[in-house]
Design a protein around this motif. Structure first.
Motif, PDB file in Angstrom:
ATOM      1  N   SER A  40    -100.997 -58.918 -29.639  1.00 27.95           N
ATOM      2  CA  SER A  40    -101.825 -60.115 -29.752  1.00 27.95           C
ATOM      3  C   SER A  40    -102.217 -60.632 -28.362  1.00 27.95           C
ATOM      4  CB  SER A  40    -101.076 -61.204 -30.514  1.00 27.95           C
ATOM      5  OG  SER A  40     -99.862 -61.520 -29.856  1.00 27.95           O
ATOM      6  N   LYS A  41    -103.311 -61.372 -28.313  1.00 24.39           N
ATOM      7  CA  LYS A  41    -103.837 -61.844 -27.029  1.00 24.39           C
ATOM      8  C   LYS A  41    -102.830 -62.712 -26.285  1.00 24.39           C
ATOM      9  CE  LYS A  41    -108.768 -61.642 -28.163  1.00 24.39           C
ATOM     10  NZ  LYS A  41    -110.034 -62.411 -28.301  1.00 24.39           N
ATOM     11  N   ASP A  42    -102.051 -63.507 -27.025  1.00 23.37           N
ATOM     12  CA  ASP A  42    -101.113 -64.407 -26.362  1.00 23.37           C
ATOM     13  C   ASP A  42     -99.981 -63.659 -25.663  1.00 23.37           C
ATOM     14  OD1 ASP A  42    -100.142 -63.881 -29.105  1.00 23.37           O
ATOM     15  OD2 ASP A  42     -98.497 -65.211 -28.550  1.00 23.37           O
ATOM     16  N   LYS A  43     -99.777 -62.380 -26.014  1.00 19.64           N
ATOM     17  CA  LYS A  43     -98.701 -61.608 -25.375  1.00 19.64           C
ATOM     18  C   LYS A  43     -99.219 -60.609 -24.341  1.00 19.64           C
ATOM     19  CE  LYS A  43     -95.672 -62.017 -29.383  1.00 19.64           C
ATOM     20  NZ  LYS A  43     -96.719 -62.537 -30.279  1.00 19.64           N
ATOM     21  N   ALA A 284     -91.966 -70.651 -28.023  1.00 19.81           N
ATOM     22  CA  ALA A 284     -92.178 -69.209 -28.209  1.00 19.81           C
ATOM     23  C   ALA A 284     -92.880 -68.924 -29.531  1.00 19.81           C
ATOM     24  CB  ALA A 284     -90.854 -68.469 -28.152  1.00 19.81           C
ATOM     25  N   THR A 285     -93.783 -67.948 -29.508  1.00 17.99           N
ATOM     26  CA  THR A 285     -94.469 -67.496 -30.711  1.00 17.99           C
ATOM     27  C   THR A 285     -93.706 -66.311 -31.305  1.00 17.99           C
ATOM     28  OG1 THR A 285     -95.920 -66.042 -29.422  1.00 17.99           O
ATOM     29  CG2 THR A 285     -96.690 -68.298 -29.836  1.00 17.99           C
TER      30      THR A 285
END
Length: 309
Positions: A40-43, A284-285
């Motif tokens: 994912s973009k957030d990681k 954290a996601t």
């Protein structure tokens, strides 16, 4: 009469459409893929660190292990990394996430390696180098892991001390293993962001990603799964397995997880009566806790392991 006939045709058409879409959902969610999807973009901000761990994995001394599911060509695959001191009795089996493989867990592997552990990184059914047409969300994997555990004991010895560790689908896999009769060498479990049941998880994702109700899609997908894999989805429950758990267990979950919501960690925590700890990681996601604060993640896991290993 015409109205009843038209109504019947409409209902038949709706039923057919629901079944066709359920087949599509099953294919998207359960059919194996022979590559690891982009994160994912957030990681993606952690990509450089991730590839550093992969480079370490490619260079570290390791052994390729296999076993056959049915005494045929359907081989299951794993990589075993001996502890750096060569004599350690501490071992960890690391269960990977959905559509990942053992290599995607190399950050966690390096963490345990630096703690002095022998490490096993399996590819689950339908993933990586392992056999299987379909992903089973940990339910059949939990049985396969019993074979891996036996291989670890044969390799390290009867005095081995084994940790079960998993993230996301892998977290649920080790939670579901907790309800099985495990070798006495297994000492504790660490589950990061595992779902409480496939019923809850798929119902949640139907609503969040497809804006669809549970019925009729979940029962139809469950029926398709029963025909292909031999069990209904309601069988796949971490909570039910944790109710039988006797081992110390640590639950970790990202507070901002929108893929496996953090309330499932509380459900899993409440399901077991064994010695237990729960850490909700602020900010954290999904599956981000290790990357979000690696130092604190390592410290907390090390403190937990010192109690039981």
């Amino acid at each position: 009469m015409a109205i009843k006939k038209n109504l019947g045709i409409s209902l038949l058409g709706a039923s057919a459409a629901a079944f066709i879409f359920s087949e599509y959902l099953f294919k998207v969610a359960f059919k194996r893929i022979d590559y690891v999807p982009e994160t994912s973009k957030d990681k993606q901000k952690y990509a450089h660190r991730y590839w550093d761990y992969v480079a370490w994995f490619k260079e570290v001394n390791k052994e390729h292990w296999t076993f056959s599911l049915n005494d045929g060509d359907d081989l299951m695959s794993a990589y075993y990394i001996p502890a750096k001191n060569g004599k350690s009795k501490k071992c960890v089996i690391i269960a990977h996430g959905y559509k990942g493989n053992g290599e995607t867990m190399t950050g966690y592997a390096k963490m345990f390696y630096d703690m002095g552990y022998n490490i096993l990184l399996p590819d689950d059914r339908g993933h990586g180098q392992s056999a299987g047409k379909y992903i089973n969300f940990g339910w059949l994997d939990r049985i396969d892991y019993l074979s891996w555990l036996n291989k670890i004991v044969m390799r390290v010895g009867q005095d081995a001390k084994i940790v079960l560790f998993g993230v996301s689908m892998g977290g649920s896999t080790v939670e579901m293993m907790s309800g099985e009769k495990l070798p006495q060498q297994v000492k504790c479990i660490i589950a990061d962001c595992g779902y409480s049941s496939i019923n809850e998880e798929l119902t949640y994702l139907l609503r969040q990603q497809f804006h669809l109700p549970k019925y009729p899609f979940y029962p139809l997908v469950s029926t398709i799964n029963h025909r292909r894999l031999g069990y209904y989805l309601n069988d796949v429950s971490a909570k039910d397995q944790l109710a039988k758990n006797k081992l110390p267990i640590m639950f970790i979950h990202g507070e901002k997880d929108t893929y496996v919501p953090s309330y499932m960690a509380l459900e899993n925590y409440q399901a077991t009566t064994s010695a237990k700890e729960l850490w909700i990681v602020d900010g954290a996601t999904h599956a981000e806790s290790f990357w979000y604060d690696t130092k604190e993640y390592t410290r907390r896991i090390n403190n937990f392991l010192e109690k039981y290993i």
